[in-house]
Scaffold this active site. Structure first.
Site, mmCIF file in Angstrom:
data_model
loop_
_atom_site.group_PDB
_atom_site.id
_atom_site.type_symbol
_atom_site.label_atom_id
_atom_site.label_comp_id
_atom_site.label_asym_id
_atom_site.label_seq_id
_atom_site.Cartn_x
_atom_site.Cartn_y
_atom_site.Cartn_z
ATOM 1 N N GLY A 38 0.809 -1.218 0.048
ATOM 2 C CA GLY A 38 0.028 -0.030 0.038
ATOM 3 C C GLY A 38 0.855 1.361 -0.073
ATOM 4 O O GLY A 38 0.278 2.496 -0.452
ATOM 5 N N ALA A 53 0.582 14.007 -35.208
ATOM 6 C CA ALA A 53 1.406 14.773 -34.041
ATOM 7 C C ALA A 53 1.491 16.377 -34.236
ATOM 8 O O ALA A 53 1.709 16.890 -33.181
ATOM 9 C CB ALA A 53 2.662 14.136 -34.533
HETATM 10 C C1 HXC Z 1 4.234 -4.924 10.392
HETATM 11 C C2 HXC Z 1 6.445 -5.037 9.362
HETATM 12 C C3 HXC Z 1 6.004 -4.837 8.228
HETATM 13 C C4 HXC Z 1 4.698 -4.734 7.867
HETATM 14 C C5 HXC Z 1 8.162 -4.895 8.108
HETATM 15 N N1 HXC Z 1 7.741 -4.869 9.316
HETATM 16 N N2 HXC Z 1 7.152 -4.684 7.422
HETATM 17 N N3 HXC Z 1 5.785 -4.988 10.448
HETATM 18 N N4 HXC Z 1 3.870 -4.694 8.924
HETATM 19 N N5 HXC Z 1 4.123 -4.508 6.618
HETATM 20 C C6 HXC Z 1 8.670 -5.315 10.581
HETATM 21 C C7 HXC Z 1 9.616 -6.386 10.408
HETATM 22 O O1 HXC Z 1 8.745 -7.663 10.832
HETATM 23 C C8 HXC Z 1 10.772 -6.193 11.145
HETATM 24 O O2 HXC Z 1 10.522 -6.420 12.486
HETATM 25 C C9 HXC Z 1 10.848 -4.803 10.907
HETATM 26 O O3 HXC Z 1 9.572 -4.345 10.528
HETATM 27 C C10 HXC Z 1 12.055 -4.456 10.069
HETATM 28 O O4 HXC Z 1 11.906 -5.215 8.677
HETATM 29 P P1 HXC Z 1 12.806 -5.897 8.147
HETATM 30 O O5 HXC Z 1 12.388 -7.167 7.347
HETATM 31 O O6 HXC Z 1 13.900 -6.847 9.148
HETATM 32 O O7 HXC Z 1 13.738 -5.405 7.268
HETATM 33 P P2 HXC Z 1 14.304 -5.484 5.952
HETATM 34 O O8 HXC Z 1 15.208 -6.715 5.708
HETATM 35 O O9 HXC Z 1 14.944 -4.211 5.492
HETATM 36 O O10 HXC Z 1 13.149 -5.631 4.768
HETATM 37 C C11 HXC Z 1 12.079 -4.671 4.415
HETATM 38 C C12 HXC Z 1 10.964 -5.179 3.716
HETATM 39 C C13 HXC Z 1 10.348 -6.351 4.299
HETATM 40 C C14 HXC Z 1 11.491 -5.474 2.434
HETATM 41 C C15 HXC Z 1 9.955 -4.179 3.679
HETATM 42 O O11 HXC Z 1 10.112 -5.995 5.759
HETATM 43 C C16 HXC Z 1 9.150 -6.710 3.968
HETATM 44 O O12 HXC Z 1 9.153 -7.501 2.970
HETATM 45 N N6 HXC Z 1 8.114 -6.392 4.513
HETATM 46 C C17 HXC Z 1 6.717 -6.808 4.049
HETATM 47 C C18 HXC Z 1 6.442 -6.095 2.976
HETATM 48 C C19 HXC Z 1 5.007 -6.277 2.354
HETATM 49 O O13 HXC Z 1 4.597 -7.331 1.779
HETATM 50 N N7 HXC Z 1 3.980 -5.484 2.739
HETATM 51 C C20 HXC Z 1 2.603 -5.310 2.079
HETATM 52 C C21 HXC Z 1 1.622 -5.191 3.423
HETATM 53 S S1 HXC Z 1 0.125 -5.359 3.035
HETATM 54 P P3 HXC Z 1 11.238 -7.170 13.563
HETATM 55 O O14 HXC Z 1 10.646 -7.204 14.993
HETATM 56 O O15 HXC Z 1 11.319 -8.608 13.277
HETATM 57 O O16 HXC Z 1 12.610 -6.622 13.457
HETATM 58 C C22 HXC Z 1 -0.370 -3.937 2.104
HETATM 59 C C23 HXC Z 1 -1.517 -3.682 1.496
HETATM 60 C C24 HXC Z 1 -2.145 -2.119 1.794
HETATM 61 O O17 HXC Z 1 0.619 -2.949 2.327
HETATM 62 C C25 HXC Z 1 -3.050 -1.927 0.572
HETATM 63 C C26 HXC Z 1 -3.675 -0.638 0.751
HETATM 64 C C27 HXC Z 1 -4.047 -0.212 -0.796
#
Ligand code: HXC
Length: 518
Positions: A176, A409
């Site tokens: 999102g 164009a």
């Molecule tokens: C809750 C989250 C999070 C999330 C990351 N964290 N994304 N917590 N919700 N969406 C947390 C991790 O668990 C971790 O906590 C800390 O943040 C740091 O993340 P890391 O993974 O250690 O960091 P990094 O290696 O730099 O990777 C970053 C990242 C990865 C690539 C963004 O975190 C990731 O893939 N996150 C999920 C991305 C995703 O799929 N988002 C979609 C959400 S759904 P800890 O405590 O373990 O250190 C969405 C739909 C909305 O967004 C639609 C609206 C229109």
């Protein structure tokens, strides 16, 4: 305890609370942020605002969620820092997502914090600049975090065309998190650290089987040159800050103001402009040489420099006033208009129109790009956007036909009928329904094939066609072109006219909104 001591305790308590809040997710998370080559949210805002000073809002806001361990993960300020201050000496509002707090993930309260600072930006008629570094919707919050996004998206939309909105991608912008930036006017990315994707590489692999790295999927290279999502790319956060400030210097604070005028050094004629167009009409040249010789101090801020390079768009100044420039680029794909070029230019024209920035168009276009791919991807639908954008724009519009202006164009590129205010042509201009060879092949096919020497007949007919149509004078004799000018006079003519057109007033018919072909 005396009343004074009591007050002292309250103050100490406040200082302690603030200093804890200012640490975001804590020392360890800050260290990890640094190890990833990123600044912290507050460092970003300090670097952005003049003299490092800004007023922070909502420093004590906390999320109210209890599920999935969130009750043990509560941080003051939650995952975004918001505030306002001066940038280039002018009021500016900003937010920076704090990756040290739950990966910058967007909670309901984080969405509400961003919404609050956006409301203030709109009420005060000032730009809003967002630094994005987030893992997307906070997964543990479920529908609450989605509502948080809704709060932001609706404001991105309602304030579009009211105050400039700029997004800076300085970390992951996942799920999102991509859509607020996508609605804003300009996206900046910092190489290596900036990433944008709807679904990350893991999901891509599980669904399509494709293996790809985060960077290759949604890094600055992919988005600045392939998808066109990003407008500007910088090597470091520091350079990126300067780039944002430079862009802000070209644009007004809001839709009711004009961009600030800057000092300029006058140069009325430039004879070098006479030598840019090559002898042969099929030869390429760099249209940026023309742009730089027309604007003040060769100071051109190109937008979308790596995307759809067959059209050049960007900001410059003429006699100190900001102008938006759109120019076909003969050095890339012969300057043909294709899907991406149409999208790129249409969006730029609409930005300029929304923010009272006159549009200068340099035309050298052999037509729309032919091909099955272009047709099936919808060049009709996309090309239509550019016509719509030019036709709808009410700011002063000036065009200069440098060389080719063929067919559809020609009409698209700010022709007279699309309500252009001044249409100039260089003597090298060729204005026709299509190029000479193609035209002769269509209208004289029989005559050529039946002649004794088809090649000679064809060449003769091409020359005749060129004599008749490949000059600006036929169009000038009908008033489609207002003047044919010495190229050396281009800047002078545009500058004089812009001064006269500065009070231009033109309204479109009243309506809720038009229906641009999206
Ligand atoms: C809750 C989250 C999070 C999330 C990351 N964290 N994304 N917590 N919700 N969406 C947390 C991790 O668990 C971790 O906590 C800390 O943040 C740091 O993340 P890391 O993974 O250690 O960091 P990094 O290696 O730099 O990777 C970053 C990242 C990865 C690539 C963004 O975190 C990731 O893939 N996150 C999920 C991305 C995703 O799929 N988002 C979609 C959400 S759904 P800890 O405590 O373990 O250190 C969405 C739909 C909305 O967004 C639609 C609206 C229109």
């Amino acid at each position: 305890m005396s009343e004074n001591n009591n007050k002292k305790d309250l103050l100490k308590d406040l200082i302690d609370k603030r200093s804890k809040a200012l640490k975001g997710g804590g020392e360890k998370r800050i260290e990890s942020q640094k190890n990833k080559g990123k600044l912290t949210a507050r460092e970003r805002l300090s670097l952005f605002f003049d003299n490092g000073k800004y007023e922070e809002l909502d420093i004590f806001v906390q999320h109210q969620s209890k599920d999935l361990g969130l009750d043990k993960n509560v941080y003051d300020g939650d995952s975004v820092v918001t505030g306002y201050g001066l940038v280039n000496g002018k009021p500016t509002f900003s937010y920076a997502q704090d990756f040290t707090v739950l990966g910058g993930s967007l909670s309901l309260v984080a969405g509400k914090k961003i919404a609050k600072v956006m409301d203030l930006a709109s009420k005060n008629g000032a730009p809003i600049v967002g630094f994005n570094d987030s893992g997307g919707a906070r997964i543990q919050e479920g529908v609450d975090s989605l509502a948080g996004y809704g709060e932001v998206f609706v404001r991105n939309t309602l304030y579009s065309g009211v105050v400039p909105q700029i997004s800076v991608i300085v970390g992951p912008s996942a799920g999102g998190a991509v859509y607020s930036p996508a609605i804003t006017d300009f996206i900046f990315m910092v190489k290596d650290i900036g990433q944008m994707y709807i679904t990350g590489p893991d999901v891509v692999k599980s669904v399509t089987g494709e293996e790809i790295s985060h960077q290759d999927l949604g890094g600055s290279e992919a988005h600045s040159s392939k998808s066109g999502v990003a407008h500007f790319v910088y090597d470091s956060e520091e350079e990126c800050m300067n780039g944002i400030k430079r862009l802000l210097s070209f644009i007004p604070q809001n839709n009711l103001e004009n961009a600030e005028k800057k000092d300029f050094s006058e140069n009325t004629t430039n004879e070098e402009l006479r030598n840019i167009i090559p002898e042969k009409s099929t030869e390429a040249y760099d249209v940026k040489d023309v742009i730089n010789k027309v604007i003040d101090n060769e100071d051109f801020l190109e937008v979308h420099a790596n995307f759809a390079q067959n059209i050049v768009v960007g900001f410059g100044r003429i006699r100190g006033g900001s102008v938006g420039i759109v120019a076909n680029q003969p050095a890339s794909l012969a300057g043909m208009l294709d899907i991406n070029a149409s999208d790129k230019a249409a969006r730029f024209v609409r930005f300029c129109d929304a923010y009272n920035i006159p549009i200068i168009t340099f035309v050298d276009v052999p037509g729309f790009m032919p091909g099955v791919n272009q047709e099936h991807q919808g060049i009709i639908r996309h090309g239509a956007k550019l016509i719509y954008a030019y036709a709808e724009a009410t700011v002063p519009k000036i065009s200069v036909i440098l060389r080719k202006a063929y067919g559809g164009a020609y009409i698209v590129m700010n022709s007279k009928e699309l309500r252009s205010d001044l249409n100039l042509a260089w003597p090298t201009a060729e204005i026709a329904v299509m190029g000479p060879e193609g035209a002769v092949n269509v209208i004289s096919r029989k005559e050529i094939s039946e002649s004794k020497d088809p090649e000679a007949t064809k060449n003769k007919l091409i020359e005749e066609y060129k004599d008749k149509f490949s000059s600006p004078f036929l169009a000038a004799s009908r008033g489609y072109i207002d003047d044919v000018i010495d190229p050396a006079e281009t800047r002078n003519k545009i500058a004089n006219s812009l001064e006269i057109f500065s009070k231009k007033f033109l309204d479109n018919p009243p309506k809720k909104h038009g229906n641009i072909p999206l």
